[in-house]
Design a protein around this motif. Structure first.
Motif: not given
Length: 203
Positions: A142, A178-179, A182-183, A186-190
């Motif tokens: 990553e 953020l976009k 996420n790509n 592979k997950e929505n993170i805070t």
């Protein structure tokens, strides 16, 4: 508003009088006074060391001096030139070596104003930018992808089992970040953002 980080000097000759303009970044009146003393000491043989300064993000502090030139023919046009250039946190000192030819009031106003304007045009200018900082723990695969995002400023990276990054971005890139994350992840993170300010060079 525009800021400078480095001292800038400009010289013009008008009817044999030499005008040396020095722009200095300053952040309070005490610093402005100290820098002015240094210039006066450096050019202690000059005919005049006129000055103007503006301090504060909203130009709260403003002061100028004709230093012996006819009233409002030096300091005031210098201050007006700084305002027209939308400058702040700056001290402008124009050192004059008299060349023996009187310029008259209008000539002095033009000379001092032009001196400051030319120095501002010569200076490297900055604007205050709102930045966001955050920490991000990721794996090496990553990291290789995130490192390719050109708008990120990776301020620090610790490489252990995982990679821990300290990242800074311009606030305008928040949604883009953020976009992209996420790509990649592979997950929505805070993300917990810390807000800071910095001066960005005007290109």
């Amino acid at each position: 508003m525009y800021y400078i980080k480095e001292k800038t000097e400009n010289i013009i000759i008008i009817n044999k009088s030499k005008f040396i303009t020095t722009l200095i970044p300053v952040y309070n009146q005490e610093q402005a006074i100290e820098e002015l003393k240094k210039i006066k000491s450096l050019y202690n043989d000059a005919t005049h060391n006129c000055y103007a300064y503006i301090i504060g993000d909203n130009s709260e502090i403003q002061k100028c001096s004709d230093d012996g030139e006819p009233q409002k023919t030096a300091g005031f046009p210098m201050l007006d030139a700084l305002k027209k250039k939308n400058m702040t946190n700056v001290l402008a000192v124009v050192t004059r070596y008299f060349g023996g030819i009187l310029l008259g009031a209008s000539g002095l106003i033009r000379a001092y104003s032009t001196s400051v304007i030319e120095a501002c045009d010569k200076a490297t200018l900055y604007q205050k930018a709102l930045l966001l900082q955050f920490d991000l723990a990721i794996d090496y695969k990553e990291y290789n992808q995130i490192n390719k995002l050109s708008y990120l400023n990776i301020k620090d990276a610790v490489f252990n089992k995982d990679v821990v990054l300290n990242i800074e971005i311009d606030i305008k890139d928040k949604e883009r970040l953020l976009k992209d994350l996420n790509n990649i992840l592979k997950e929505n993170i805070t993300i917990n953002f810390n807000t800071t300010y910095s001066l960005k060079k005007i290109l």
